[in-house]
Design an enzyme around this catalytic site. Structure first.
Site, short mmCIF file in Angstrom:
data_model
loop_
_atom_site.label_atom_id
_atom_site.label_comp_id
_atom_site.label_asym_id
_atom_site.label_seq_id
_atom_site.Cartn_x
_atom_site.Cartn_y
_atom_site.Cartn_z
N PHE A 1 0.83 -1.21 0.00
CA PHE A 1 0.00 0.00 0.00
C PHE A 1 0.86 1.26 0.00
O PHE A 1 0.39 2.33 -0.29
CB PHE A 1 -0.90 0.03 1.23
CG PHE A 1 -0.11 -0.10 2.50
CD1 PHE A 1 0.50 1.02 3.05
CD2 PHE A 1 0.05 -1.33 3.12
CE1 PHE A 1 1.27 0.91 4.19
CE2 PHE A 1 0.81 -1.43 4.26
CZ PHE A 1 1.42 -0.33 4.79
N ASP B 1 -6.90 -8.42 4.89
CA ASP B 1 -5.45 -8.61 5.01
C ASP B 1 -5.07 -8.86 6.47
O ASP B 1 -4.21 -8.19 7.03
CB ASP B 1 -4.72 -7.39 4.44
CG ASP B 1 -3.27 -7.71 4.06
OD1 ASP B 1 -2.92 -8.91 4.03
OD2 ASP B 1 -2.51 -6.77 3.80
#
Ligand SMILES: *[C@@H]1O[C@H](CO)[C@@H](O)[C@H](O)[C@H]1NC(C)=O
Ligand SMILES: *[C@@H]1O[C@H](CO)[C@@H](O)[C@H](O)[C@H]1NC(C)=O
Ligand SMILES: *[C@@H]1O[C@H](CO)[C@@H](O)[C@H](O)[C@H]1NC(C)=O
Ligand SMILES: *[C@@H]1O[C@H](CO)[C@@H](O)[C@H](O)[C@H]1NC(C)=O
Ligand SMILES: *[C@@H]1O[C@H](CO)[C@@H](O)[C@H](O)[C@H]1NC(C)=O
Ligand SMILES: *[C@@H]1O[C@H](CO)[C@@H](O)[C@H](O)[C@H]1NC(C)=O
Ligand SMILES: *[C@@H]1O[C@H](CO)[C@@H](O)[C@H](O)[C@H]1NC(C)=O
Ligand SMILES: *[C@@H]1O[C@H](CO)[C@@H](O)[C@H](O)[C@H]1NC(C)=O
Length: 908
Positions: free
Chosen positions: A630, A745
């Site tokens: 990310f 996640d």
């Protein structure tokens, strides 16, 4: 608690002792007889074992030769070229201090009767340490001082074309004192030492080793160094004070010295076989009743002036010389007689950096998916790159896995951040092009000859791309505008797909070659196809190399119609957009201005921050505390002193500003003691930044595995508490929050601990919200982390809460076993935690429970946890419990453990 710690340590020590006795002898020595068939004890009382547990390749034989008058018999192992892959010994050094002495011995002795001694190179870990040329010396003996940084030391032999087969007869590993040979090496980190000379000065009666040297270094005698007539041997028994020198030679070596008499210089000349950096250790011991003083010179330069050897004391000089081709060490008289007792000379050998562990585990997972039989072991880049891989330094920059059965571009590819070339042609890829957005270095991407159907959104960030080969897929629809923004693109091959419509005009430039034949109806002008029917079987010309075309009169009408339609569409689109914008804005304003409600409180507590404020708080993004696909996480401090974790998203392409604001709004409303709180955010000039509360205890992953791992202090009761906390957080996301949220996640590095070891789940920014109550799943691009990925989600791409349950099950297994989900050390069948641990746990066999926990857990509590963990990782999602059920089971297990501790007299 202290008692538990002690218990745990005791168990560790017992375990430690146990592992050592399996492989190494009472001195910690490990001696492998290469090609030997039986264990034996030699005349120095050193135990030898056959090498076959540590090497999987090679053939063995025994060679007979005469040495002087005696007949010797030596076993050896040789490696034929027909054997693929690296030819390696993998030796456990887990419980050895660092560094270790590694001593391989290579015999040829014409064992094959061909009379052609081989030449080959040898590597340790990532370093190529030497070239063995048995023509020059047979046997050939090497010694290395090797820093232990891993559990397993791999030593590989590499054949050189036309120079025979690598051969080895023995391998000895000897632990050295912690930190030995590190003095004076500060400017030379990450080096191994290769022995050039080790001289027992003044001693001429043969070499000396174990048992005189408890580390079994071999000290050569002093006969070979000219001019020998200066030598005087002393054999005086003295109680030397040896403290402070870790690598001190044994007293037996220090008792003799070479002493200068009646001359001004005492010189040793050491021939060196190549230009390089060398480490020199000089040892002095006061064997004389006087204290001689002298200058020490290396290659004519004074390195220590007025050096004094005090009576009955030992001292040492450690020096590192850069780029020398020859070496002489001179002792220049000042007062009394210069002397030296022992000298060691080592060549410095570079140890290349290992590839990042993220890259390595991603490659291992990809290997599993590919179904290829690949010998990918140890480091991908060094000493020689793995098959199908190319590297620049320790970065994996090229991966070519064509003609395998990958089926989809799995999320693990997004971890290969350094790739410049990715070739996955003919790998049965289907569906969307995905999981490549983070590969910003990518220059060459070949996905041809697959069954891909859509472009996805990844191309917007692949700005380095020069060649994109998508020919012979099943791509449908139109070519996305984002391809036009790839400024560096030189070749775009779209041949033989099912594409139609107009290509983005930005692709219409001289520097770019676009191949588009074999599609339904694909061109740069809107009109080309209007006079033809939409007939799929129309065969356009085979290759179209684009050059700028003039619009012909024939096409003009069509273009005008096209333009009118286009303008109309644009107007409608704009109107819709405006409408949407107004609504959104109103919505946002509502949230900003609604007074007095709990909504406002939550929204305001997640402050809107300016980029400037964030820059100041993070000291211009100075300290990275985490990194992921990310983006990066930085530590920050607000003026009022509050510490925060600042997460800068770089997959911003995946979220428009609106959806970012929307997501932030949702996140800011979620408040739970076991979820990390969003403190603020910034959405400015393409920046999407989230600011979270900072938790001082680090992540569970740091605690279990990090360099400062506190695994030993993570007792079973603490681990259960962490599991219960995290389960509460996830249960809230699944069942308590509105909208319901799937985390997507869940992993140990996303479970953070505060200073009191309370656990909080973080990073549900990736989350998927389920807005309608009755929806059971959402279809998404597969996201997640290798090792935690729900296999059913992976295959169906349908995301449900049960995917989080699976990942959480993996976390529970990690807490139980104390190891990572994917682990390259150890046997291949233990590589994947789930596959390895599940059968044991289901059978109630607790041998695999973390050694740190042995004896301090209640069996019933463990059984309950193991059972729920095993159910969480069921392949079939419907067999998995819900998060609420998991939480209930874990609470019980926690309470059972608490009563157990109470019963043995421990307050929690
Ligand atoms: C050889 O080693 C064994 C332990 O492995 C020890 O018991 C024995 O005393 C040693 N013998 C000598 C001669 O040092
Ligand atoms: C070496 O000698 C041993 C007996 O001492 C014999 O068994 C063996 O076959 C010989 N090896 C070779 C290669 O000649
Ligand atoms: C020995 O091995 C255990 C694990 O098996 C490890 O935890 C411990 O730290 C090791 N001891 C030393 C001295 O390296
Ligand atoms: C090995 O050494 C011999 C003798 O010095 C030399 O002729 C030969 O070229 C060397 N082999 C290699 C591969 O360097
Ligand atoms: C030495 O190795 C360590 C880890 O293996 C690495 O972090 C460090 O950057 C290396 N230092 C140099 C100067 O290469
Ligand atoms: C030692 O090396 C220096 C510099 O390389 C040289 O000038 C000197 O002559 C050498 N001394 C001896 C004795 O070889
Ligand atoms: C050398 O050392 C001795 C004693 O350690 C001292 O007396 C003397 O002054 C020193 N000489 C020089 C030139 O530094
Ligand atoms: C498409 O082309 C084929 C032959 O090229 C023809 O047989 C068929 O009728 C065409 N279909 C249409 C819908 O025009």
């Amino acid at each position: 608690m202290d008692y538990l710690l002690c218990l745990c340590l005791c168990i560790l020590l017992i375990h430690h002792f146990f592992t050592i006795t399996i492989s190494a002898d009472q001195n910690g020595f490990l001696s492998l007889s290469c090609g030997g068939t039986a264990s034996f004890v030699d005349n120095l009382n050193i135990s030898w074992v056959p090498d076959n547990p540590f090497v999987t390749k090679g053939s063995t034989t025994t060679v007979n030769f005469t040495e002087g008058s005696s007949l010797s018999q030596v076993p050896l192992r040789f490696f034929l070229n027909s054997q693929q892959g690296r030819k390696c010994y993998r030796v456990p050094v887990k419980n050895m201090s660092s560094p270790v002495l590694v001593r391989p011995q290579f015999y040829y002795k014409n064992y094959d009767g061909l009379g052609k001694p081989p030449t080959f190179s040898v590597s340790l870990g990532t370093a190529t340490v030497t070239t063995v040329n048995l023509t020059n010396s047979d046997p050939w003996i090497e010694e290395f001082v090797w820093p232990v940084t891993k559990d397993v030391l791999s030593m590989c032999l590499h054949s050189i074309p036309d120079n025979g087969y690598p051969v080895i007869s023995s391998l000895e590993i000897r632990p050295l004192p912690q930190g030995a040979y590190g003095s004076g090496m500060g400017d030379f980190p990450n080096k191994s030492l290769r022995k050039s000379y080790r001289v027992n000065c003044g001693y001429t009666n043969g070499s000396m080793r174990y048992p005189f040297d408890s580390y079994d270094r071999i000290w050569d005698d002093d006969r070979n160094f000219a001019p020998s007539h200066l030598s005087t041997g002393f054999n005086i028994q003295l109680p030397f004070n040896l403290s402070g020198i870790k690598e001190t030679p044994p007293v037996g070596v220090l008792q003799s010295a070479r002493v200068l008499a009646r001359r001004n210089y005492l010189t040793y000349n050491f021939p060196l076989n190549k230009l390089g950096d060398y480490h020199i250790a000089l040892y002095f011991a006061g064997v004389l009743r006087v204290s001689p003083t002298f200058d020490v010179l290396i290659n004519g330069n004074v390195v220590s002036s007025n050096f004094t050897v005090k009576s009955i004391q030992a001292s040492a000089l450690f020096l590192t010389m850069k780029e020398i081709r020859s070496l002489n060490v001179t002792f220049k008289n000042i007062s009394f007689y210069p002397q030296v007792n022992a000298i060691e000379v080592y060549e410095l050998v570079d140890i290349p950096l290992e590839s990042s562990s993220t890259t390595v585990s991603a490659l291992q997972v990809i290997k599993q998916y590919s179904g290829l039989e690949l010998e990918w072991e140890d480091d991908p880049c060094y000493p020689t790159p793995w098959k199908h891989i190319r590297c620049e330094g320790s970065l994996v920059t090229s991966l070519e896995l064509s003609d395998s059965n990958l089926r989809s571009v799995s999320p693990t590819f997004s971890d290969l951040l350094d790739l410049k070339t990715l070739d996955l042609h003919n790998t049965s890829l289907t569906g969307q092009i995905q999981n490549l957005a983070s590969l910003q270095e990518l220059e060459k991407l070949n996905l041809s000859y697959n069954q891909l159907t859509s472009f996805g959104s990844d191309f917007a960030t692949l700005t380095s791309l020069k060649t994109l080969d998508l020919q012979n897929n099943s791509l449908k629809g139109t070519v996305p505008e984002s391809l036009g923004n790839l400024k560096n693109l030189k070749l775009l091959n779209l041949e033989n797909n099912e594409l139609g419509g107009t290509l983005p005009q930005s692709l219409n430039k001289k520097s770019l070659e676009v191949r588009m034949s074999g599609n339904m109806c694909l061109s740069f002008s809107t009109s080309t196809c209007n006079d033809r029917s939409d007939n799929n079987t129309i065969e356009p010309p085979q290759v179209t190399i684009f050059t700028r075309k003039k619009t012909s009169g024939h096409h003009r009408t069509a273009i005008i119609i096209g333009t009118i339609v286009g303008v109309l569409c644009a107007i409608i689109f704009l109107a819709l957009l405006t409408l949407l914008y107004i609504r959104k804005k109103k919505g946002t304003e509502d949230r900003y201005t609604k007074g007095g409600t709990s909504d406002l409180r939550n929204w305001n507590s997640a402050k809107i921050l300016t980029y400037k404020e964030i820059k100041a708080a993070t000291n211009n993004f100075k300290e990275v505390i985490g990194r992921g696909s990310f983006g990066s996480v930085y530590i920050g401090k607000f003026p009022e002193g509050k510490l925060v974790a600042v997460k800068v998203r770089f997959d911003k392409t995946q979220l428009g500003v609106d959806s970012f604001i929307n997501e932030v709004y949702v996140l800011s409303q979620i408040r739970h003691q076991n979820l990390v709180t969003l403190e603020g955010f910034c959405s400015e000039s393409k920046q999407q930044i989230l600011v979270y509360e900072f938790l001082a205890g680090g992540s569970l992953a740091d605690n279990l595995y990090g360099p400062n791992s506190k695994k030993v202090s993570l007792s079973w009761v603490r681990r259960l508490k962490i599991a219960v906390d995290a389960a509460k957080g996830l249960d809230y996301l699944h069942n308590g929050s509105n909208p319901r949220i799937i985390h997507r996640d869940v992993k140990c590095s996303n479970i953070l601990l505060d200073s009191e070891m309370n656990a909080k789940v973080s990073d549900f920014g990736l989350s998927k919200q389920i807005s309608q109550a009755d929806v059971t799943h959402v279809t998404t691009v597969v996201k997640g982390t290798a090792g935690y990925l729900d296999p059913e989600y992976y295959s169906t791409q349908q995301l449900t809460e049960k995917s989080d349950v699976y990942s959480f099950g993996v976390v529970l297994l990690e807490l139980i076993c104390g190891r990572e989900p994917l682990c390259r050390a150890g046997a291949p069948d233990s590589y994947n935690l789930v596959l390895w641990a599940k059968p044991y746990l289901q059978a109630g066999i607790f041998e695999i429970v973390d050694d740190c926990l042995r004896g301090n857990y209640d069996v019933e509590s463990m059984r309950k946890t193991a059972a729920v963990a095993s159910r969480c990782v069921e392949r079939d999602a419907s067999q998995r419990p819900t998060m609420a059920e998991v939480l209930a089971e874990l609470k019980e297990a926690y309470n059972i453990q608490l009563s157990f501790l109470a019963s043995i007299g421990y307050a929690h």
